[in-house]
Write a protein that holds these residues in place. Sequence first.
Motif, PDB file in Angstrom:
ATOM      1  N   THR A  97       0.813  -1.219   0.000  1.00  0.00           N
ATOM      2  CA  THR A  97       0.000   0.000   0.000  1.00  0.00           C
ATOM      3  C   THR A  97       0.844   1.266   0.000  1.00  0.00           C
ATOM      4  O   THR A  97       0.297   2.358  -0.128  1.00  0.00           O
ATOM      5  N   ASP A  98       2.157   1.131   0.104  1.00  0.00           N
ATOM      6  CA  ASP A  98       3.049   2.288   0.077  1.00  0.00           C
ATOM      7  C   ASP A  98       2.888   3.015  -1.257  1.00  0.00           C
ATOM      8  O   ASP A  98       2.919   2.386  -2.324  1.00  0.00           O
ATOM      9  N   ASP A  99       2.701   4.327  -1.220  1.00  0.00           N
ATOM     10  CA  ASP A  99       2.489   5.111  -2.440  1.00  0.00           C
ATOM     11  C   ASP A  99       3.601   4.902  -3.461  1.00  0.00           C
ATOM     12  O   ASP A  99       3.358   4.909  -4.667  1.00  0.00           O
ATOM     13  N   ALA A 100       4.833   4.693  -2.990  1.00  0.00           N
ATOM     14  CA  ALA A 100       5.968   4.557  -3.892  1.00  0.00           C
ATOM     15  C   ALA A 100       5.892   3.293  -4.743  1.00  0.00           C
ATOM     16  O   ALA A 100       6.476   3.240  -5.823  1.00  0.00           O
ATOM     17  N   ILE A 101       5.182   2.261  -4.283  1.00  0.00           N
ATOM     18  CA  ILE A 101       5.118   1.014  -5.049  1.00  0.00           C
ATOM     19  C   ILE A 101       3.696   0.594  -5.393  1.00  0.00           C
ATOM     20  O   ILE A 101       3.498  -0.448  -6.005  1.00  0.00           O
ATOM     21  N   ALA A 102       2.713   1.385  -5.051  1.00  0.00           N
ATOM     22  CA  ALA A 102       1.313   0.993  -5.249  1.00  0.00           C
ATOM     23  C   ALA A 102       0.987   0.712  -6.713  1.00  0.00           C
ATOM     24  O   ALA A 102       0.344  -0.289  -7.029  1.00  0.00           O
ATOM     25  N   THR A 103       1.416   1.568  -7.644  1.00  0.00           N
ATOM     26  CA  THR A 103       1.117   1.362  -9.060  1.00  0.00           C
ATOM     27  C   THR A 103       1.816   0.119  -9.589  1.00  0.00           C
ATOM     28  O   THR A 103       1.209  -0.693 -10.287  1.00  0.00           O
ATOM     29  N   GLU A 104       3.111  -0.047  -9.248  1.00  0.00           N
ATOM     30  CA  GLU A 104       3.850  -1.256  -9.635  1.00  0.00           C
ATOM     31  C   GLU A 104       3.144  -2.499  -9.118  1.00  0.00           C
ATOM     32  O   GLU A 104       3.047  -3.505  -9.808  1.00  0.00           O
ATOM     33  N   THR A 105       2.682  -2.426  -7.878  1.00  0.00           N
ATOM     34  CA  THR A 105       2.028  -3.566  -7.250  1.00  0.00           C
ATOM     35  C   THR A 105       0.745  -3.937  -7.981  1.00  0.00           C
ATOM     36  O   THR A 105       0.497  -5.116  -8.243  1.00  0.00           O
ATOM     37  N   LEU A 106      -0.057  -2.955  -8.316  1.00  0.00           N
ATOM     38  CA  LEU A 106      -1.306  -3.229  -9.040  1.00  0.00           C
ATOM     39  C   LEU A 106      -1.025  -3.894 -10.381  1.00  0.00           C
ATOM     40  O   LEU A 106      -1.691  -4.857 -10.758  1.00  0.00           O
ATOM     41  N   GLU A 107      -0.008  -3.407 -11.090  1.00  0.00           N
ATOM     42  CA  GLU A 107       0.353  -4.010 -12.370  1.00  0.00           C
ATOM     43  C   GLU A 107       0.840  -5.439 -12.172  1.00  0.00           C
ATOM     44  O   GLU A 107       0.489  -6.339 -12.928  1.00  0.00           O
ATOM     45  N   GLY A 108       1.663  -5.658 -11.137  1.00  0.00           N
ATOM     46  CA  GLY A 108       2.176  -6.994 -10.854  1.00  0.00           C
ATOM     47  C   GLY A 108       1.083  -7.956 -10.447  1.00  0.00           C
ATOM     48  O   GLY A 108       1.067  -9.113 -10.878  1.00  0.00           O
ATOM     49  N   LEU A 109       0.155  -7.496  -9.622  1.00  0.00           N
ATOM     50  CA  LEU A 109      -0.928  -8.363  -9.168  1.00  0.00           C
ATOM     51  C   LEU A 109      -1.833  -8.805 -10.317  1.00  0.00           C
ATOM     52  O   LEU A 109      -2.460  -9.858 -10.245  1.00  0.00           O
ATOM     53  N   GLU A 110      -1.892  -8.014 -11.389  1.00  0.00           N
ATOM     54  CA  GLU A 110      -2.681  -8.404 -12.558  1.00  0.00           C
ATOM     55  C   GLU A 110      -2.049  -9.578 -13.300  1.00  0.00           C
ATOM     56  O   GLU A 110      -2.722 -10.273 -14.043  1.00  0.00           O
ATOM     57  N   ARG A 111      -0.747  -9.807 -13.092  1.00  0.00           N
ATOM     58  CA  ARG A 111      -0.043 -10.872 -13.815  1.00  0.00           C
ATOM     59  C   ARG A 111       0.130 -12.147 -12.988  1.00  0.00           C
ATOM     60  O   ARG A 111       0.778 -13.086 -13.445  1.00  0.00           O
ATOM     61  N   VAL A 112      -0.419 -12.194 -11.777  1.00  0.00           N
ATOM     62  CA  VAL A 112      -0.209 -13.350 -10.904  1.00  0.00           C
ATOM     63  C   VAL A 112      -1.521 -14.025 -10.552  1.00  0.00           C
ATOM     64  O   VAL A 112      -2.603 -13.488 -10.786  1.00  0.00           O
ATOM     65  N   ARG A 113      -1.392 -15.205  -9.945  1.00  0.00           N
ATOM     66  CA  ARG A 113      -2.549 -15.935  -9.425  1.00  0.00           C
ATOM     67  C   ARG A 113      -2.140 -16.476  -8.066  1.00  0.00           C
ATOM     68  O   ARG A 113      -1.307 -17.373  -7.974  1.00  0.00           O
ATOM     69  N   ILE A 114      -2.690 -15.909  -6.991  1.00  0.00           N
ATOM     70  CA  ILE A 114      -2.393 -16.379  -5.646  1.00  0.00           C
ATOM     71  C   ILE A 114      -3.503 -17.343  -5.234  1.00  0.00           C
ATOM     72  O   ILE A 114      -4.643 -16.925  -5.024  1.00  0.00           O
ATOM     73  N   PRO A 115      -3.181 -18.638  -5.122  1.00  0.00           N
ATOM     74  CA  PRO A 115      -4.224 -19.586  -4.726  1.00  0.00           C
ATOM     75  C   PRO A 115      -4.735 -19.279  -3.322  1.00  0.00           C
ATOM     76  O   PRO A 115      -3.951 -18.886  -2.446  1.00  0.00           O
ATOM     77  N   LEU A 116      -6.008 -19.441  -3.108  1.00  0.00           N
ATOM     78  CA  LEU A 116      -6.589 -19.284  -1.775  1.00  0.00           C
ATOM     79  C   LEU A 116      -6.713 -20.671  -1.170  1.00  0.00           C
ATOM     80  O   LEU A 116      -7.515 -21.487  -1.613  1.00  0.00           O
ATOM     81  N   VAL A 117      -5.846 -20.955  -0.226  1.00  0.00           N
ATOM     82  CA  VAL A 117      -5.829 -22.259   0.433  1.00  0.00           C
ATOM     83  C   VAL A 117      -6.497 -22.094   1.790  1.00  0.00           C
ATOM     84  O   VAL A 117      -6.077 -21.271   2.599  1.00  0.00           O
ATOM     85  N   ASP A 118      -7.547 -22.854   2.033  1.00  0.00           N
ATOM     86  CA  ASP A 118      -8.322 -22.729   3.268  1.00  0.00           C
ATOM     87  C   ASP A 118      -7.736 -23.640   4.345  1.00  0.00           C
ATOM     88  O   ASP A 118      -7.973 -24.842   4.362  1.00  0.00           O
ATOM     89  N   VAL A 119      -6.950 -23.046   5.249  1.00  0.00           N
ATOM     90  CA  VAL A 119      -6.347 -23.804   6.353  1.00  0.00           C
ATOM     91  C   VAL A 119      -6.708 -23.191   7.703  1.00  0.00           C
ATOM     92  O   VAL A 119      -6.052 -23.455   8.701  1.00  0.00           O
ATOM     93  N   PHE A 120      -7.768 -22.396   7.724  1.00  0.00           N
ATOM     94  CA  PHE A 120      -8.039 -21.593   8.908  1.00  0.00           C
ATOM     95  C   PHE A 120      -9.130 -22.136   9.814  1.00  0.00           C
ATOM     96  O   PHE A 120      -9.333 -21.631  10.905  1.00  0.00           O
ATOM     97  N   GLY A 121      -9.874 -23.142   9.373  1.00  0.00           N
ATOM     98  CA  GLY A 121     -10.926 -23.694  10.212  1.00  0.00           C
ATOM     99  C   GLY A 121     -12.163 -22.817  10.287  1.00  0.00           C
ATOM    100  O   GLY A 121     -13.053 -23.064  11.092  1.00  0.00           O
ATOM    101  N   ARG A 122     -12.194 -21.778   9.480  1.00  0.00           N
ATOM    102  CA  ARG A 122     -13.372 -20.921   9.353  1.00  0.00           C
ATOM    103  C   ARG A 122     -13.298 -20.265   7.978  1.00  0.00           C
ATOM    104  O   ARG A 122     -12.261 -20.295   7.331  1.00  0.00           O
TER     105      ARG A 122
END
Length: 149
Positions: A97-122
């Motif tokens: 969320t740092d302003d210095a990397i926020a735009t880079e981060t948004l662009e990077g997140l568009e190119r990835v797939r983070i699996p959601l693994v349910d290990v929390f018991g809720r």
Amino acid sequence: MSTPDSVVMDGDERDEFLGRGGTGVLSLAPTGDDAPHSIPVSYGYDPVESTFYFRLAVESGSGKTDAVDRSVSFVVYDSVDDEWRSVVASGRLEGTTDDAIATETLEGLERVRIPLVDVFGRPPSEVPFEFYRLVPDSLTGRKEATTGV
């Protein structure tokens, strides 16, 4: 005796192995005399920038609170075509969320797939998450040597 070059993955092999995301083990540097906090996590990988993205559960007492700017190592390993491969990345976690990397981060997140693994018991919707990224200082890939034994 030196290690044969054949066990080192080149950048293309490494990127193919990592894909756009998967699971691995993240180890956060300890504070004081504590042991490193190592946890299995899901990740997203952006091969364009060689950057990892993490969605970390940050409940109090989780060991991941105050993760920004902590030294980490991250390991991904698996068997591919009956041969072991691994990638090790190290560096410091950055908040996304740092302003210095926020735009880079948004662009990077568009190119990835983070699996959601349910290990929390809720339901994961009830778990507080924060996003972090790792731009590695060191990124190495190795594969099992085929020596004909």
